[in-house]
Design a protein around this motif. Structure first.
Motif, PDB file in Angstrom:
ATOM      1  N   LEU A  99       5.698  10.972   3.884  1.00  0.00           N
ATOM      2  CA  LEU A  99       5.339  10.188   2.821  1.00  0.00           C
ATOM      3  C   LEU A  99       4.353  10.856   2.154  1.00  0.00           C
ATOM      4  O   LEU A  99       3.462  11.594   2.847  1.00  0.00           O
ATOM      5  N   PRO A 142      -3.981   6.286  -1.224  1.00  0.00           N
ATOM      6  CA  PRO A 142      -2.552   6.012  -0.501  1.00  0.00           C
ATOM      7  C   PRO A 142      -2.357   6.806   0.752  1.00  0.00           C
ATOM      8  O   PRO A 142      -2.805   8.144   0.764  1.00  0.00           O
ATOM      9  N   TRP A 143      -2.141   6.130   1.776  1.00  0.00           N
ATOM     10  CA  TRP A 143      -1.721   7.078   2.935  1.00  0.00           C
ATOM     11  C   TRP A 143      -0.768   7.980   2.499  1.00  0.00           C
ATOM     12  O   TRP A 143       0.104   7.722   1.930  1.00  0.00           O
ATOM     13  N   PRO A 189      -2.509   1.308   4.448  1.00  0.00           N
ATOM     14  CA  PRO A 189      -1.376   0.961   5.346  1.00  0.00           C
ATOM     15  C   PRO A 189      -0.191   2.312   5.022  1.00  0.00           C
ATOM     16  O   PRO A 189      -0.211   2.754   4.075  1.00  0.00           O
ATOM     17  N   THR A 190       0.513   2.637   5.963  1.00  0.00           N
ATOM     18  CA  THR A 190       1.468   3.581   5.956  1.00  0.00           C
ATOM     19  C   THR A 190       2.521   2.881   4.831  1.00  0.00           C
ATOM     20  O   THR A 190       2.742   3.699   3.718  1.00  0.00           O
ATOM     21  N   PHE A 191       3.147   2.027   5.060  1.00  0.00           N
ATOM     22  CA  PHE A 191       3.920   1.598   3.872  1.00  0.00           C
ATOM     23  C   PHE A 191       3.470   0.295   3.449  1.00  0.00           C
ATOM     24  O   PHE A 191       3.182  -0.741   4.249  1.00  0.00           O
ATOM     25  N   PHE A 240      -5.348   0.895  -0.987  1.00  0.00           N
ATOM     26  CA  PHE A 240      -4.457   1.842  -1.338  1.00  0.00           C
ATOM     27  C   PHE A 240      -5.034   3.086  -1.833  1.00  0.00           C
ATOM     28  O   PHE A 240      -4.334   3.867  -2.586  1.00  0.00           O
ATOM     29  N   ASP A 241      -6.368   3.036  -1.635  1.00  0.00           N
ATOM     30  CA  ASP A 241      -7.279   4.343  -2.287  1.00  0.00           C
ATOM     31  C   ASP A 241      -7.989   4.741  -1.297  1.00  0.00           C
ATOM     32  O   ASP A 241      -9.032   4.254  -0.715  1.00  0.00           O
TER      33      ASP A 241
END
Lengths: 248, 159
Positions: free
Chosen positions: B159, B82-83, B46-48, B79-80
Protein backbone atom coordinates in the motif's frame (compact mmCIF):
# COMPACT_ATOMS: atom_id res chain seq x y z
CA UNK A 1 -15.19 28.11 5.26
CA UNK A 2 -18.64 27.63 3.71
CA UNK A 3 -20.17 24.98 6.00
CA UNK A 4 -23.18 24.33 3.78
CA UNK A 5 -21.00 23.52 0.77
CA UNK A 6 -18.59 21.43 2.84
CA UNK A 7 -21.41 19.39 4.40
CA UNK A 8 -23.08 18.83 1.05
CA UNK A 9 -19.80 17.57 -0.42
CA UNK A 10 -19.30 15.20 2.53
CA UNK A 11 -22.88 13.90 2.29
CA UNK A 12 -22.39 13.11 -1.42
CA UNK A 13 -19.17 11.23 -0.70
CA UNK A 14 -20.54 9.37 2.32
CA UNK A 15 -23.89 8.48 0.77
CA UNK A 16 -22.31 7.19 -2.48
CA UNK A 17 -20.02 4.94 -0.45
CA UNK A 18 -22.56 3.59 2.02
CA UNK A 19 -25.09 2.75 -0.71
CA UNK A 20 -22.69 1.13 -3.18
CA UNK A 21 -21.08 -0.63 -0.22
CA UNK A 22 -24.46 -2.05 0.76
CA UNK A 23 -25.19 -3.10 -2.83
CA UNK A 24 -21.83 -4.87 -3.04
CA UNK A 25 -22.53 -6.87 0.12
CA UNK A 26 -25.43 -8.38 -1.84
CA UNK A 27 -22.92 -10.45 -3.85
CA UNK A 28 -21.70 -12.20 -0.69
CA UNK A 29 -22.34 -15.91 -1.21
CA UNK A 30 -23.62 -15.30 -4.74
CA UNK A 31 -20.51 -14.33 -6.73
CA UNK A 32 -19.91 -16.32 -9.92
CA UNK A 33 -16.61 -17.63 -8.51
CA UNK A 34 -15.37 -17.64 -4.95
CA UNK A 35 -12.62 -15.06 -5.65
CA UNK A 36 -15.27 -12.59 -6.83
CA UNK A 37 -17.43 -13.32 -3.83
CA UNK A 38 -14.46 -12.26 -1.71
CA UNK A 39 -13.54 -9.32 -3.95
CA UNK A 40 -16.99 -7.73 -3.76
CA UNK A 41 -17.21 -8.37 -0.02
CA UNK A 42 -13.79 -6.74 0.46
CA UNK A 43 -14.66 -3.74 -1.68
CA UNK A 44 -17.90 -3.37 0.27
CA UNK A 45 -15.98 -3.41 3.53
CA UNK A 46 -13.64 -0.67 2.26
CA UNK A 47 -16.58 1.41 1.03
CA UNK A 48 -18.53 1.11 4.29
CA UNK A 49 -15.33 2.02 6.18
CA UNK A 50 -14.88 5.11 4.02
CA UNK A 51 -18.53 6.07 4.50
CA UNK A 52 -18.12 5.83 8.26
CA UNK A 53 -15.14 8.18 8.12
CA UNK A 54 -16.94 10.73 5.92
CA UNK A 55 -19.91 10.59 8.33
CA UNK A 56 -17.49 11.11 11.23
CA UNK A 57 -16.23 14.28 9.54
CA UNK A 58 -19.88 15.42 9.33
CA UNK A 59 -20.38 14.55 12.99
CA UNK A 60 -17.37 16.74 13.87
CA UNK A 61 -19.17 19.57 12.03
CA UNK A 62 -22.26 19.19 14.23
CA UNK A 63 -24.31 16.56 12.38
CA UNK A 64 -25.66 13.42 14.10
CA UNK A 65 -23.34 10.48 14.77
CA UNK A 66 -22.40 8.16 11.86
CA UNK A 67 -24.90 5.42 12.75
CA UNK A 68 -27.78 7.86 12.89
CA UNK A 69 -26.78 9.49 9.62
CA UNK A 70 -26.65 6.12 7.87
CA UNK A 71 -29.65 4.47 9.46
CA UNK A 72 -32.20 7.14 10.37
CA UNK A 73 -32.47 9.31 7.26
CA UNK A 74 -35.14 8.80 4.60
CA UNK A 75 -34.34 8.47 0.89
CA UNK A 76 -35.01 12.13 0.11
CA UNK A 77 -32.24 13.17 2.55
CA UNK A 78 -29.63 11.06 0.72
CA UNK A 79 -27.27 12.84 -1.70
CA UNK A 80 -25.99 9.76 -3.54
CA UNK A 81 -26.04 9.53 -7.32
CA UNK A 82 -28.73 7.19 -8.64
CA UNK A 83 -26.03 4.91 -10.11
CA UNK A 84 -25.21 3.40 -6.72
CA UNK A 85 -28.79 2.61 -5.71
CA UNK A 86 -29.69 0.52 -8.78
CA UNK A 87 -30.15 -3.19 -8.00
CA UNK A 88 -27.03 -5.31 -8.39
CA UNK A 89 -28.70 -6.96 -11.38
CA UNK A 90 -26.54 -9.48 -13.26
CA UNK A 91 -22.78 -9.87 -12.93
CA UNK A 92 -22.08 -7.80 -16.05
CA UNK A 93 -24.02 -4.83 -14.68
CA UNK A 94 -22.27 -4.95 -11.30
CA UNK A 95 -18.88 -5.09 -13.04
CA UNK A 96 -19.77 -2.21 -15.38
CA UNK A 97 -21.11 -0.07 -12.54
CA UNK A 98 -18.10 -0.78 -10.34
CA UNK A 99 -15.69 0.07 -13.16
CA UNK A 100 -17.38 3.40 -13.94
CA UNK A 101 -17.76 4.24 -10.25
CA UNK A 102 -14.20 3.32 -9.28
CA UNK A 103 -12.79 5.32 -12.19
CA UNK A 104 -14.78 8.33 -10.95
CA UNK A 105 -13.59 7.74 -7.41
CA UNK A 106 -9.98 7.50 -8.54
CA UNK A 107 -10.29 10.90 -10.20
CA UNK A 108 -12.26 12.46 -7.35
CA UNK A 109 -9.92 11.26 -4.60
CA UNK A 110 -6.92 12.65 -6.46
CA UNK A 111 -8.66 16.04 -6.55
CA UNK A 112 -9.81 15.83 -2.92
CA UNK A 113 -6.23 15.10 -1.83
CA UNK A 114 -5.66 18.81 -2.56
CA UNK A 115 -8.81 19.95 -0.73
CA UNK A 116 -8.59 23.15 1.32
CA UNK A 117 -10.34 21.23 4.14
CA UNK A 118 -7.40 19.37 5.68
CA UNK A 119 -9.30 16.48 7.37
CA UNK A 120 -10.92 15.67 4.01
CA UNK A 121 -7.61 15.92 2.13
CA UNK A 122 -5.99 13.51 4.63
CA UNK A 123 -8.84 10.99 4.31
CA UNK A 124 -8.72 11.22 0.50
CA UNK A 125 -4.98 10.55 0.42
CA UNK A 126 -5.57 7.50 2.59
CA UNK A 127 -8.48 6.14 0.53
CA UNK A 128 -6.69 6.71 -2.81
CA UNK A 129 -4.22 3.87 -2.14
CA UNK A 130 -7.01 1.43 -1.30
CA UNK A 131 -9.04 2.54 -4.28
CA UNK A 132 -6.24 1.48 -6.64
CA UNK A 133 -7.15 -2.12 -5.86
CA UNK A 134 -10.80 -1.52 -6.69
CA UNK A 135 -10.05 0.16 -9.98
CA UNK A 136 -7.59 -2.57 -10.98
CA UNK A 137 -10.34 -5.11 -10.29
CA UNK A 138 -12.92 -3.32 -12.46
CA UNK A 139 -10.47 -2.66 -15.26
CA UNK A 140 -9.34 -6.31 -15.32
CA UNK A 141 -12.89 -7.67 -15.59
CA UNK A 142 -14.14 -5.13 -18.14
CA UNK A 143 -11.13 -5.91 -20.34
CA UNK A 144 -11.45 -9.65 -19.87
CA UNK A 145 -15.20 -9.84 -20.49
CA UNK A 146 -14.99 -7.41 -23.40
CA UNK A 147 -12.41 -9.58 -25.12
CA UNK A 148 -13.56 -13.10 -24.16
CA UNK A 149 -16.53 -14.34 -26.25
CA UNK A 150 -19.24 -12.79 -28.40
CA UNK A 151 -21.74 -13.36 -25.61
CA UNK A 152 -19.58 -11.86 -22.86
CA UNK A 153 -18.83 -8.84 -25.07
CA UNK A 154 -22.51 -8.31 -25.90
CA UNK A 155 -23.56 -8.59 -22.26
CA UNK A 156 -20.78 -6.26 -21.14
CA UNK A 157 -21.79 -3.69 -23.75
CA UNK A 158 -25.47 -3.92 -22.74
CA UNK A 159 -24.51 -3.48 -19.07
CA UNK A 160 -22.33 -0.51 -19.93
CA UNK A 161 -25.11 1.08 -21.98
CA UNK A 162 -27.48 0.71 -19.02
CA UNK A 163 -25.04 2.00 -16.37
CA UNK A 164 -23.46 4.85 -18.33
CA UNK A 165 -26.22 7.53 -18.16
CA UNK A 166 -26.43 7.00 -14.41
CA UNK A 167 -22.63 7.17 -14.11
CA UNK A 168 -22.77 10.60 -15.75
CA UNK A 169 -25.04 11.54 -12.84
CA UNK A 170 -22.05 11.19 -10.51
CA UNK A 171 -20.96 14.57 -11.87
CA UNK A 172 -24.30 16.33 -11.31
CA UNK A 173 -24.02 19.81 -9.81
CA UNK A 174 -26.31 21.75 -7.49
CA UNK A 175 -26.32 25.25 -6.01
CA UNK A 176 -23.50 24.50 -3.57
CA UNK A 177 -21.01 23.55 -6.29
CA UNK A 178 -19.92 27.12 -7.02
CA UNK A 179 -18.94 27.55 -3.36
CA UNK A 180 -17.20 24.15 -3.27
CA UNK A 181 -14.95 25.16 -6.15
CA UNK A 182 -14.48 28.77 -4.98
CA UNK A 183 -13.34 27.64 -1.54
CA UNK A 184 -11.01 24.99 -2.95
CA UNK A 185 -12.92 22.13 -1.33
CA UNK A 186 -12.91 20.12 -4.56
CA UNK A 187 -12.23 20.62 -8.27
CA UNK A 188 -15.36 21.44 -10.34
CA UNK A 189 -17.44 18.44 -11.46
CA UNK A 190 -17.02 19.35 -15.14
CA UNK A 191 -13.27 19.06 -14.75
CA UNK A 192 -13.54 15.71 -12.91
CA UNK A 193 -15.80 14.40 -15.65
CA UNK A 194 -13.27 15.38 -18.33
CA UNK A 195 -10.48 13.49 -16.53
CA UNK A 196 -12.81 10.52 -15.93
CA UNK A 197 -13.63 10.25 -19.64
CA UNK A 198 -9.94 10.39 -20.52
CA UNK A 199 -9.35 7.55 -18.04
CA UNK A 200 -12.13 5.18 -19.14
CA UNK A 201 -12.15 5.74 -22.91
CA UNK A 202 -8.84 3.97 -23.79
CA UNK A 203 -9.68 1.07 -21.45
CA UNK A 204 -13.06 0.51 -23.12
CA UNK A 205 -11.48 0.78 -26.57
CA UNK A 206 -8.84 -1.79 -25.62
CA UNK A 207 -11.64 -4.04 -24.35
CA UNK A 208 -13.47 -3.77 -27.70
CA UNK A 209 -16.37 -1.92 -26.11
CA UNK A 210 -18.01 1.29 -27.31
CA UNK A 211 -18.32 4.34 -25.10
CA UNK A 212 -22.09 4.91 -24.97
CA UNK A 213 -23.60 8.23 -25.95
CA UNK A 214 -26.45 9.19 -23.67
CA UNK A 215 -27.84 12.06 -21.65
CA UNK A 216 -27.04 11.97 -17.93
CA UNK A 217 -29.64 10.72 -15.44
CA UNK A 218 -29.47 13.24 -12.62
CA UNK A 219 -31.39 14.17 -9.49
CA UNK A 220 -29.57 12.10 -6.89
CA UNK A 221 -27.48 14.99 -5.60
CA UNK A 222 -30.75 16.90 -5.00
CA UNK A 223 -32.45 14.07 -3.13
CA UNK A 224 -34.41 12.69 -6.09
CA UNK A 225 -34.08 8.91 -6.19
CA UNK A 226 -35.43 5.78 -7.83
CA UNK A 227 -37.79 3.50 -5.92
CA UNK A 228 -34.79 1.18 -5.48
CA UNK A 229 -33.24 3.42 -2.84
CA UNK A 230 -36.34 3.26 -0.63
CA UNK A 231 -36.34 -0.54 -0.90
CA UNK A 232 -32.63 -0.67 -0.11
CA UNK A 233 -33.03 1.60 2.93
CA UNK A 234 -35.94 -0.50 4.20
CA UNK A 235 -33.52 -3.43 4.30
CA UNK A 236 -30.42 -1.59 5.46
CA UNK A 237 -32.10 0.42 8.23
CA UNK A 238 -34.54 -2.19 9.52
CA UNK A 239 -32.51 -3.43 12.49
CA UNK A 240 -31.23 -0.04 13.64
CA UNK A 241 -34.66 1.58 13.42
CA UNK A 242 -36.22 -1.24 15.46
CA UNK A 243 -34.32 0.15 18.49
CA UNK A 244 -32.16 3.24 17.79
CA UNK A 245 -31.06 3.46 21.42
CA UNK A 246 -29.70 -0.09 21.60
CA UNK A 247 -26.05 -0.46 22.59
CA UNK A 248 -24.15 -2.95 20.40
CA UNK B 1 8.07 11.16 33.29
CA UNK B 2 8.15 8.23 30.83
CA UNK B 3 10.43 8.19 27.81
CA UNK B 4 9.32 7.50 24.26
CA UNK B 5 11.39 4.30 24.29
CA UNK B 6 9.50 3.03 27.36
CA UNK B 7 6.19 3.78 25.69
CA UNK B 8 7.15 2.00 22.46
CA UNK B 9 8.38 -1.00 24.47
CA UNK B 10 5.02 -1.20 26.24
CA UNK B 11 3.18 -0.92 22.91
CA UNK B 12 5.10 -3.97 21.65
CA UNK B 13 2.54 -5.94 23.71
CA UNK B 14 -0.33 -4.69 21.54
CA UNK B 15 -0.87 -6.93 18.50
CA UNK B 16 -3.16 -6.83 15.51
CA UNK B 17 -5.88 -9.37 16.48
CA UNK B 18 -5.90 -10.63 12.87
CA UNK B 19 -2.09 -11.15 12.89
CA UNK B 20 -1.36 -11.85 16.57
CA UNK B 21 2.42 -12.25 16.16
CA UNK B 22 3.25 -8.70 15.04
CA UNK B 23 2.99 -5.63 17.26
CA UNK B 24 1.46 -2.32 16.26
CA UNK B 25 4.95 -0.82 16.60
CA UNK B 26 6.49 -3.35 14.18
CA UNK B 27 3.62 -2.78 11.75
CA UNK B 28 4.49 0.93 11.70
CA UNK B 29 1.12 2.02 13.06
CA UNK B 30 2.48 4.53 15.56
CA UNK B 31 2.49 7.93 13.86
CA UNK B 32 3.41 10.01 16.89
CA UNK B 33 4.01 9.98 20.64
CA UNK B 34 3.57 13.03 22.86
CA UNK B 35 4.59 12.86 26.49
CA UNK B 36 3.62 15.37 29.16
CA UNK B 37 3.52 15.44 32.96
CA UNK B 38 1.32 12.43 33.82
CA UNK B 39 -0.08 12.51 30.31
CA UNK B 40 0.59 10.49 27.12
CA UNK B 41 -1.01 10.91 23.71
CA UNK B 42 -0.27 8.61 20.79
CA UNK B 43 -1.51 8.70 17.21
CA UNK B 44 -2.28 5.48 15.30
CA UNK B 45 -2.34 5.42 11.49
CA UNK B 46 -4.36 2.36 10.37
CA UNK B 47 -3.26 0.04 7.56
CA UNK B 48 -6.64 0.06 5.79
CA UNK B 49 -9.22 2.72 6.70
CA UNK B 50 -12.05 0.19 6.99
CA UNK B 51 -10.04 -2.28 9.08
CA UNK B 52 -12.37 -3.65 11.78
CA UNK B 53 -9.41 -4.30 14.13
CA UNK B 54 -8.50 -0.61 14.47
CA UNK B 55 -10.77 0.15 17.42
CA UNK B 56 -9.61 -3.00 19.24
CA UNK B 57 -5.94 -1.97 18.86
CA UNK B 58 -6.66 1.63 19.83
CA UNK B 59 -8.44 0.57 23.04
CA UNK B 60 -5.74 -2.00 23.91
CA UNK B 61 -3.01 0.59 23.39
CA UNK B 62 -4.73 2.94 25.87
CA UNK B 63 -5.17 0.12 28.35
CA UNK B 64 -1.50 -0.90 28.06
CA UNK B 65 -0.30 2.68 28.59
CA UNK B 66 -2.55 3.11 31.65
CA UNK B 67 -0.89 0.01 33.09
CA UNK B 68 2.35 2.04 33.11
CA UNK B 69 0.74 4.25 35.75
CA UNK B 70 -0.13 7.22 33.52
CA UNK B 71 -3.48 8.77 34.41
CA UNK B 72 -4.26 10.73 31.30
CA UNK B 73 -3.88 8.53 28.21
CA UNK B 74 -5.26 9.10 24.76
CA UNK B 75 -4.78 7.04 21.59
CA UNK B 76 -6.18 8.71 18.48
CA UNK B 77 -6.71 7.49 14.92
CA UNK B 78 -5.08 9.61 12.23
CA UNK B 79 -4.54 9.44 8.45
CA UNK B 80 -1.66 11.90 8.65
CA UNK B 81 0.65 10.47 7.52
CA UNK B 82 -1.27 7.74 5.69
CA UNK B 83 0.10 4.30 6.50
CA UNK B 84 2.09 2.59 3.75
CA UNK B 85 3.68 -0.84 3.65
CA UNK B 86 7.23 0.56 3.82
CA UNK B 87 6.46 1.38 7.46
CA UNK B 88 6.64 -2.32 8.44
CA UNK B 89 9.96 -2.89 10.27
CA UNK B 90 12.46 -5.62 9.44
CA UNK B 91 11.41 -7.51 12.59
CA UNK B 92 7.79 -7.12 11.49
CA UNK B 93 8.59 -8.54 8.05
CA UNK B 94 10.35 -11.55 9.53
CA UNK B 95 7.45 -12.27 11.90
CA UNK B 96 4.88 -11.93 9.11
CA UNK B 97 6.87 -14.47 7.07
CA UNK B 98 7.08 -16.88 10.00
CA UNK B 99 3.30 -16.50 10.42
CA UNK B 100 2.91 -17.64 6.77
CA UNK B 101 2.04 -14.18 5.47
CA UNK B 102 4.43 -12.87 2.80
CA UNK B 103 5.52 -9.31 3.57
CA UNK B 104 5.13 -6.80 0.73
CA UNK B 105 8.32 -5.74 -1.01
CA UNK B 106 9.74 -2.38 -0.06
CA UNK B 107 8.98 0.05 -2.83
CA UNK B 108 10.32 3.31 -4.10
CA UNK B 109 8.01 6.00 -5.40
CA UNK B 110 4.24 5.78 -5.73
CA UNK B 111 2.29 2.55 -5.37
CA UNK B 112 1.99 0.68 -8.66
CA UNK B 113 -0.13 -2.44 -8.37
CA UNK B 114 2.18 -4.34 -10.68
CA UNK B 115 4.27 -4.68 -7.50
CA UNK B 116 1.69 -6.95 -5.88
CA UNK B 117 2.68 -9.73 -8.30
CA UNK B 118 6.33 -9.94 -7.29
CA UNK B 119 6.38 -11.72 -3.99
CA UNK B 120 8.42 -14.58 -2.55
CA UNK B 121 6.65 -17.61 -1.08
CA UNK B 122 6.81 -17.38 2.75
CA UNK B 123 7.18 -21.17 3.00
CA UNK B 124 9.96 -22.01 0.50
CA UNK B 125 11.29 -18.61 -0.55
CA UNK B 126 10.67 -19.23 -4.28
CA UNK B 127 9.80 -16.24 -6.45
CA UNK B 128 7.98 -18.50 -8.91
CA UNK B 129 4.59 -17.40 -7.60
CA UNK B 130 1.35 -16.16 -9.17
CA UNK B 131 -1.30 -13.75 -7.94
CA UNK B 132 -4.62 -15.58 -7.58
CA UNK B 133 -6.71 -12.72 -6.21
CA UNK B 134 -5.96 -9.20 -5.01
CA UNK B 135 -8.69 -9.66 -2.39
CA UNK B 136 -8.37 -12.14 0.45
CA UNK B 137 -9.80 -13.10 3.83
CA UNK B 138 -9.13 -9.65 5.30
CA UNK B 139 -8.84 -6.21 3.66
CA UNK B 140 -5.05 -6.30 3.92
CA UNK B 141 -4.38 -9.70 2.32
CA UNK B 142 -4.05 -10.97 -1.26
CA UNK B 143 -4.03 -14.64 -2.30
CA UNK B 144 -1.11 -16.17 -4.23
CA UNK B 145 0.04 -19.61 -5.34
CA UNK B 146 3.60 -20.95 -5.22
CA UNK B 147 4.52 -23.01 -8.28
CA UNK B 148 7.57 -24.41 -6.49
CA UNK B 149 6.12 -25.84 -3.27
CA UNK B 150 2.58 -25.93 -4.69
CA UNK B 151 0.83 -24.20 -1.87
CA UNK B 152 -1.51 -21.25 -1.66
CA UNK B 153 -0.29 -18.42 0.51
CA UNK B 154 -1.30 -14.90 1.44
CA UNK B 155 0.59 -11.64 1.08
CA UNK B 156 0.14 -8.55 3.21
CA UNK B 157 -0.83 -6.15 0.42
CA UNK B 158 1.54 -3.41 -0.64
CA UNK B 159 0.00 0.00 0.00
Amino acid sequence: MNQIALKELLFRLADDEVIIGHRNTEWTGLGPIVEEDIAFASMAQDELGHAQIYYSLLHALGEADPDRLAFLRDASAFHCAQLVELPKSDWAFSVARQFLYDAAETVRLAALSQSAYAPLAQAARKFAGEEKYHFMHGKTWVTHLGQATAESRARMQAALDHAYPYALGLFETAEADAAMAAEGLCAPEVELKRVWLALITPILTEAGLALPTAAPVEGGRRGQHTEHLTALLNDMQLVFRSDPEAVW
Amino acid sequence: MLTEAEILTALQDVKDPEIPVVSIVEMGLIAGVEIGEDRVRIRITPTFAGCPAVEVMRAEAEQRLRALGVQNVKAEITFDPPWDSNRISEAGRRKLREFGLAPPRRREGALDLIQIQFVACPYCGSEDTVLESAFGPTLCRAIHYCNNCRQSFEQFKPL
